[in-house]
Design an enzyme around this catalytic site. Structure first.
Site, PDB file in Angstrom:
ATOM      1  N   PRO A   1      13.575  21.209  24.510  1.00  0.00           N
ATOM      2  CA  PRO A   1      13.800  22.356  23.573  1.00  0.00           C
ATOM      3  C   PRO A   1      12.935  22.483  22.530  1.00  0.00           C
ATOM      4  CG  PRO A   1      15.764  20.459  23.991  1.00  0.00           C
ATOM      5  CD  PRO A   1      14.422  20.046  24.643  1.00  0.00           C
TER       6      PRO A   1
ATOM      7  N   GLN B   1      12.959  23.905  19.504  1.00  0.00           N
ATOM      8  CA  GLN B   1      13.309  23.602  18.103  1.00  0.00           C
ATOM      9  C   GLN B   1      14.536  22.824  18.001  1.00  0.00           C
ATOM     10  OE1 GLN B   1      13.490  27.456  16.098  1.00  0.00           O
ATOM     11  NE2 GLN B   1      15.150  28.266  17.354  1.00  0.00           N
TER      12      GLN B   1
ATOM     13  N   ASN C   1      17.501  13.463  16.571  1.00  0.00           N
ATOM     14  CA  ASN C   1      16.464  12.378  16.886  1.00  0.00           C
ATOM     15  C   ASN C   1      16.385  11.275  15.513  1.00  0.00           C
ATOM     16  OD1 ASN C   1      15.831  14.868  18.178  1.00  0.00           O
ATOM     17  ND2 ASN C   1      13.970  13.771  18.918  1.00  0.00           N
TER      18      ASN C   1
ATOM     19  N   TYR D   1      22.220  13.814  31.138  1.00  0.00           N
ATOM     20  CA  TYR D   1      22.444  13.241  29.776  1.00  0.00           C
ATOM     21  C   TYR D   1      23.294  14.567  28.923  1.00  0.00           C
ATOM     22  CZ  TYR D   1      21.225  11.315  25.130  1.00  0.00           C
ATOM     23  OH  TYR D   1      21.263  10.798  23.769  1.00  0.00           O
TER      24      TYR D   1
ATOM     25  N   PHE E   1       3.960   7.887  19.744  1.00  0.00           N
ATOM     26  CA  PHE E   1       2.511   8.254  18.835  1.00  0.00           C
ATOM     27  C   PHE E   1       2.128   7.148  18.215  1.00  0.00           C
ATOM     28  CE2 PHE E   1       3.407  12.960  18.481  1.00  0.00           C
ATOM     29  CZ  PHE E   1       3.032  13.247  19.650  1.00  0.00           C
TER      30      PHE E   1
ATOM     31  N   GLY F   1      26.780  15.267  30.686  1.00  0.00           N
ATOM     32  CA  GLY F   1      27.371  13.744  30.504  1.00  0.00           C
ATOM     33  C   GLY F   1      28.141  13.764  29.096  1.00  0.00           C
TER      34      GLY F   1
END
Ligand code: NAD
Ligand code: UDP
Length: 313
Positions: free
Chosen positions: A276, A278, A176, A147, A193, A150
């Site tokens: 990751p 942060q 995000n 990802y 969640f 790419g």
């Protein structure tokens, strides 16, 4: 009303693509929504099917496409780690061959072309918050590389087509994003969640939950897309689009529990490889050049998203 344009959206039946399709059809544009339905669904764009300005096309961007359009938003690519790691070779092909095919289309038609790049080009960042001139810290051989690399290669192609063929490009690095029409099973943290809380299941925190993310509500993001597409020709990006509010994953879990009134317990599972630690966008460039910044705070956006999942699952 802005002048009517013919607009192609690849990945238009996906989460973000369906919101973008809705926005552009509502503005009176002719929208061609292209998708291979790997992660997108017809349900996402069902309300638009009756609109004569909206056209649906089953197609895979790894194959050439011949249509006549004024603008292209290239969104086709699975975005959730479980989906993009399911068939990693296809993920790289989608980003790279897909970019080549859509850039070729833009070259032939003279269309302006937008690339939905990602904060993943920064990898596990050593600079915080991330500015556009940070070159990133990506593991080129890890499970997320299909990802991340790419998308990095797609950025390279966009800039080479711009320099070599004078294409009008717009490259956004998206952080995000969440909202209605995420798939309940797509494995991303916000959908996981909320679905877990609504079902009274345990909330799965990977690692110790101290890793951070910054969450942008989809309507804010779509506004940023349109502003970037409509910006001056020399505003080619890359430009970060995301919400600079930064939360730990544990804080997100606690907020979702509070807002849903769930009595779910928190369970801790291993942190996925190369996850990751942060992530937070520096959006100074978007503020300055696009006069854009998110307006929807996390609680507000979660409220709408929880309401959606309460109906959908
Ligand atoms: P999504 O998975 O809901 O949407 C992607 C769409 O592309 C789906 O409809 C899927 O069926 C389609 N698709 C995948 N491969 C294809 C192919 N080869 N040919 C045609 N269609 C194909 O994900 P999303 O969250 O809506 O993401 C949209 C874009 O934004 C992606 O390019 C993603 O990389 C980028 N992005 C999203 C986020 C986020 O947080 N949602 C963050 C950074 C970047
Ligand atoms: N995450 C988690 N529990 C889940 C799903 C995700 O703790 O059920 C964590 C994941 O490890 C990552 C963060 O939430 O640290 C965001 O994950 P997501 O897959 O949403 O996006 P990305 O890692 O691509 O930012």
């Amino acid at each position: 009303m802005p002048p009517r344009k013919r607009i192609l959206i690849t990945g238009g039946a996906g989460f973000i693509g369906s919101h973008l399709s809705e926005r552009l059809v509502t503005e009176g544009h002719d929208v061609i929504c292209l998708d291979n339905y790997f992660t997108g669904t017809k349900d996402n764009i069902a309300p638009l099917l009756e609109n004569p300005n909206f056209e649906l096309m089953r197609h895979d961007v790894t194959f050439p496409l011949y249509v006549e359009v004024d603008e292209i938003y290239n969104l086709a690519c699975p975005a959730s780690p479980i989906h993009y790691q399911y068939d990693p070779v296809q993920t790289t092909k989608t980003s790279v061959h897909g970019a080549i095919n859509m850039l070729g289309l833009a070259k032939r038609t003279g269309a302006k072309i937008f690339q939905s790049s990602t904060s993943e080009v920064y990898g596990d960042p050593t600079v915080h918050p991330q500015t556009e001139d940070y070159r990133g810290n990506v593991n080129p051989i890890g499970p997320r590389a299909c990802y991340d690399e790419g998308k990095r290669c797609a950025e390279t192609l966009f800039f080479d087509y711009h320099r070599q063929h004078k294409l009008k490009i717009k490259v956004a690095r998206i952080f995000n994003t969440y909202g209605p029409r995420m798939r309940p099973d797509d494995g991303r943290v916000v959908s996981n969640f909320i679905v877990q809380a609504l079902r009274g299941e345990p909330i799965t925190i990977y690692g110790d939950g101290s890793q951070t993310r910054s969450f942008c509500y989809v309507d804010d993001l779509v506004e940023g897309f349109v502003r970037l597409m409509d910006s001056a020709d020399d505003m080619i990006g890359p430009v970060n689009l995301g919400n600079p509010g930064e939360f730990t994953i544990k804080q997100l879990a606690e907020l979702v529990i509070k807002m849903t009134g769930a009595n779910s317990e928190l369970v801790y599972e291993p942190l996925p490889e190369d996850d990751p630690l942060q992530r937070c966008p520096d959006i100074s460039l978007a503020i300055e050049k696009l006069d854009w910044q998110p307006t929807i705070q996390l609680e507000q956006g979660l409220e709408k998203t929880i309401a959606y999942f309460a109906e959908a699952i």
